[in-house]
Design a protein around this motif. Structure first.
Motif, short mmCIF file in Angstrom:
data_model
loop_
_atom_site.label_atom_id
_atom_site.label_comp_id
_atom_site.label_asym_id
_atom_site.label_seq_id
_atom_site.Cartn_x
_atom_site.Cartn_y
_atom_site.Cartn_z
N ASP A 1 68.92 6.49 46.86
CA ASP A 1 68.56 5.93 45.41
C ASP A 1 67.23 5.15 45.84
OD1 ASP A 1 68.85 3.78 47.19
OD2 ASP A 1 70.61 2.80 46.06
N LEU B 1 73.29 -4.58 56.77
CA LEU B 1 72.80 -5.44 55.76
C LEU B 1 73.44 -4.98 54.44
CD1 LEU B 1 69.43 -6.09 57.72
CD2 LEU B 1 71.36 -7.41 57.48
N LEU B 2 74.36 -4.63 54.23
CA LEU B 2 75.01 -4.10 52.80
C LEU B 2 75.70 -5.45 52.24
CD1 LEU B 2 76.82 -1.23 54.20
CD2 LEU B 2 74.76 -1.29 52.87
N PRO B 3 75.56 -5.50 51.02
CA PRO B 3 76.65 -6.57 50.37
C PRO B 3 78.08 -6.51 51.12
CG PRO B 3 75.87 -5.08 48.75
CD PRO B 3 75.43 -4.51 49.92
N ASP B 4 78.38 -7.80 51.20
CA ASP B 4 79.63 -8.10 52.00
C ASP B 4 80.92 -7.44 51.43
OD1 ASP B 4 78.34 -9.47 53.90
OD2 ASP B 4 78.63 -11.54 52.61
N PRO C 1 70.50 -15.10 58.69
CA PRO C 1 69.37 -15.87 58.42
C PRO C 1 69.89 -16.94 57.25
CG PRO C 1 68.76 -13.79 58.07
CD PRO C 1 70.25 -13.59 58.52
N ILE D 1 66.13 -15.98 52.43
CA ILE D 1 66.24 -15.07 51.58
C ILE D 1 65.27 -14.08 52.03
CG2 ILE D 1 67.08 -16.33 49.39
CD1 ILE D 1 64.22 -16.11 48.41
N TYR E 1 66.12 2.49 46.71
CA TYR E 1 66.12 1.80 48.01
C TYR E 1 65.58 2.51 48.83
CZ TYR E 1 67.76 -2.77 46.45
OH TYR E 1 67.79 -3.89 45.74
N ASN F 1 67.60 -6.77 49.92
CA ASN F 1 66.71 -8.07 50.22
C ASN F 1 66.58 -8.51 51.73
OD1 ASN F 1 66.72 -9.17 47.52
ND2 ASN F 1 68.90 -9.59 47.59
N GLN F 2 67.84 -8.31 52.48
CA GLN F 2 67.52 -8.72 53.85
C GLN F 2 67.26 -7.46 54.76
OE1 GLN F 2 68.15 -11.39 55.82
NE2 GLN F 2 68.21 -12.42 54.11
N TYR G 1 68.85 -1.24 52.60
CA TYR G 1 67.47 -1.65 52.36
C TYR G 1 67.04 -2.53 51.33
CZ TYR G 1 62.43 -1.01 53.63
OH TYR G 1 61.03 -1.15 53.96
N ASN H 1 70.52 4.46 54.46
CA ASN H 1 70.79 4.00 52.91
C ASN H 1 71.34 5.28 52.28
OD1 ASN H 1 69.77 1.21 51.72
ND2 ASN H 1 69.73 2.81 50.05
N ILE H 2 71.89 4.98 51.20
CA ILE H 2 72.29 5.90 50.13
C ILE H 2 70.94 6.27 49.47
CG2 ILE H 2 74.97 5.48 49.55
CD1 ILE H 2 74.22 3.65 47.51
P1 NDP Z 1 71.48 -6.42 48.81
O1 NDP Z 1 72.37 -6.38 47.62
O2 NDP Z 1 70.11 -6.85 48.74
O3 NDP Z 1 71.26 -5.01 49.43
C1 NDP Z 1 72.06 -4.33 50.23
C2 NDP Z 1 71.80 -2.72 50.35
O4 NDP Z 1 73.12 -2.09 50.36
C3 NDP Z 1 70.78 -1.87 49.50
O5 NDP Z 1 70.26 -1.06 50.07
C4 NDP Z 1 71.86 -1.36 48.57
O6 NDP Z 1 71.48 -0.08 47.85
C5 NDP Z 1 72.79 -0.89 49.50
N1 NDP Z 1 74.21 -0.58 48.89
C6 NDP Z 1 74.79 -1.24 47.72
N2 NDP Z 1 75.84 -0.52 47.47
C7 NDP Z 1 76.04 0.27 48.35
C8 NDP Z 1 77.01 1.44 48.45
N3 NDP Z 1 78.16 1.28 47.75
N4 NDP Z 1 77.05 2.20 49.55
C9 NDP Z 1 75.88 2.21 50.34
N5 NDP Z 1 75.02 1.13 50.26
C10 NDP Z 1 75.00 0.21 49.16
O7 NDP Z 1 72.35 -7.19 50.08
P2 NDP Z 1 71.69 -8.37 50.85
O8 NDP Z 1 70.32 -8.07 51.28
O9 NDP Z 1 71.49 -9.56 49.91
O10 NDP Z 1 72.84 -8.65 51.85
C11 NDP Z 1 72.87 -8.29 52.97
C12 NDP Z 1 73.51 -8.94 54.02
O11 NDP Z 1 72.81 -10.03 54.32
C13 NDP Z 1 74.79 -9.46 53.70
O12 NDP Z 1 75.85 -9.49 54.70
C14 NDP Z 1 74.53 -10.97 53.24
O13 NDP Z 1 75.65 -11.86 53.09
C15 NDP Z 1 73.55 -11.06 54.10
N6 NDP Z 1 72.55 -12.56 53.83
C16 NDP Z 1 71.85 -12.27 52.55
C17 NDP Z 1 70.85 -13.11 52.27
C18 NDP Z 1 70.14 -13.31 50.85
O14 NDP Z 1 69.14 -13.94 50.90
N7 NDP Z 1 70.39 -12.02 50.22
C19 NDP Z 1 70.85 -14.34 53.28
C20 NDP Z 1 71.39 -14.36 54.41
C21 NDP Z 1 72.27 -13.25 54.65
P3 NDP Z 1 71.34 0.18 46.30
O15 NDP Z 1 71.86 -1.51 45.73
O16 NDP Z 1 70.72 0.83 45.84
O17 NDP Z 1 72.84 0.78 45.99
#
Ligand code: NDP
Length: 343
Positions: free
Chosen positions: A60, A89-92, A141, A144, A62, A37-38, A35, A57-58
């Motif tokens: 926290d 929708l987690l960081p890659d 997308p 952002i 979010y 950015n995306q 939960y 989600n974990i």
């Molecule tokens: P974010 O970093 O904003 O958030 C991702 C989510 O992952 C948060 O809820 C975060 O929670 C959670 N997270 C982080 N670490 C962990 C972990 N170890 N275990 C479980 N959950 C975790 O990511 P984005 O929204 O930026 O990116 C998501 C996807 O969208 C990616 O594939 C990205 O490439 C793609 N994308 C992003 C764009 C952008 O504008 N940012 C644009 C287009 C595509 P917490 O941090 O609280 O742990």
């Protein structure tokens, strides 16, 4: 990374999609995993479009935010268990570990499950290998999360790249279009989906981040150093000239709205002359750099520098971030932004 399909170049217009069928998502539960950015933006827009959305989600801040926004929130495994479609929708760099631990065991025998990615990276490089029987699609997308919500409020769409890596249902591309519509990208003015592939998306994204965008940073830093160190220019004037005035952002907006070359006409003749003559001079060297970096990405060499399993990449990133934050330009920017009341 596999080669792009041969037909990619010749099918420019037929690759543009302007609408999708939301009906395909109506009786399904969509789990938004992550939960951030995306995740937040996509979850809110999907729900506004009448789709049943839950969040995984974990535990926290979010998680708390999703609850406050009115969603049912579960740990990632429970959300996947309850859903028919998961938007990852987690960081890659985090996604492969979370996938292996909390998602893969739950979808191994779930024919018809749909796994949707917002970027091509993990599938293109094989860091995630979904089981047979599930559809693997991409809805990436070009926006952002904040921009997605802003356009949603204005009733406008935005561009996305869509693709299919595994089509078990025979309907995977249609699902990708439906999700693109559900997250507010298409079916609205300004919205378009380009039929692409995970490999193409990863190449485009990583190549921007490896070439013209860092070139811009390097050029700005060099500009700042030269004018302030060699010519006694005030750091405030230099930073305003470079980006703080907002002029650069306006030029970017004009490029998007009226076109790359048309926006040049909004600038003075001197400016047009200098831009076009200098761009010619820089082209050869820029092209060499773009070709070199594209090969690194295409061959997968780049994952030796930065990949989910590589701790050294993170150490380097943290060190470079520390250096950047302590740079002269960062120091003067901080003073300027405080004086301007932006901090
Ligand atoms: P974010 O970093 O904003 O958030 C991702 C989510 O992952 C948060 O809820 C975060 O929670 C959670 N997270 C982080 N670490 C962990 C972990 N170890 N275990 C479980 N959950 C975790 O990511 P984005 O929204 O930026 O990116 C998501 C996807 O969208 C990616 O594939 C990205 O490439 C793609 N994308 C992003 C764009 C952008 O504008 N940012 C644009 C287009 C595509 P917490 O941090 O609280 O742990």
């Amino acid at each position: 990374m596999v080669l792009l399909r041969e037909d990619h170049r010749d099918q420019q217009t037929s690759r543009l999609v302007f609408d999708g069928d939301l009906g395909l998502l109506r009786d399904r539960t969509v789990a938004v995993i992550g939960y951030g950015n995306q995740g937040r933006a996509q979850a809110i827009v999907l729900r506004d479009n009448g789709i049943r959305v839950i969040v995984g989600n974990i535990r926290d801040h979010y998680w708390d935010r999703a609850v406050k926004d009115g969603f049912e929130v579960y740990n990632i495994g429970d959300a996947v268990r309850r859903a028919d479609i998961a938007l990852l929708l987690l960081p890659d760099e985090i996604a492969p570990g979370v996938y292996r631990e909390s998602i893969e065991p739950l979808i191994n025998n779930r024919r018809g499950f749909i796994l949707c990615f917002a970027s091509g990276y993990n599938i293109a490089y094989g860091f995630i290998k979904p089981p047979q029987g599930v559809d693997v699609i991409m809805v990436a997308p070009r926006m952002i999360g904040w921009g997605i919500l802003e356009r949603h409020r204005q009733g406008r769409g935005y561009p996305v790249l869509i693709g299919v890596a595994q089509d078990s249902s025979g309907m995977a591309l249609e699902y990708a279009k439906a999700i693109a519509k559900g997250i507010g990208a298409i079916g609205l003015p300004g919205g378009v989906a380009v039929i692409s592939s995970f490999e193409e998306e990863a190449l485009l994204d990583l190549l921007s981040e490896s070439t013209w965008s860092p070139m811009l940073i390097a050029a700005m830093e060099a500009y700042f150093d030269v004018v302030t160190e060699n010519f006694g220019v005030s750091p405030e004037a230099a930073i305003l000239e470079l980006y703080a005035s907002g002029e650069l952002a306006e030029i970017g907006r004009a490029m998007a709205e009226i076109g790359f070359y048309e926006q040049l006409k909004l600038q003075s003749r001197t400016s047009q002359f200098l831009h076009l003559t200098r761009a010619r001079n820089f082209y050869k060297i820029a092209r060499r750099i773009v070709e070199r970096e594209a090969l690194k990405i295409w061959s997968g060499k780049i994952t030796r520098e930065w990949s989910p399993d590589l701790a050294s990449g993170r150490v380097i990133l943290e060190r470079l971030l520390r250096i950047a934050m302590r740079s002269r330009m960062a120091e003067y920017e901080d003073r300027l932004y405080r004086a301007l009341g932006r901090r």
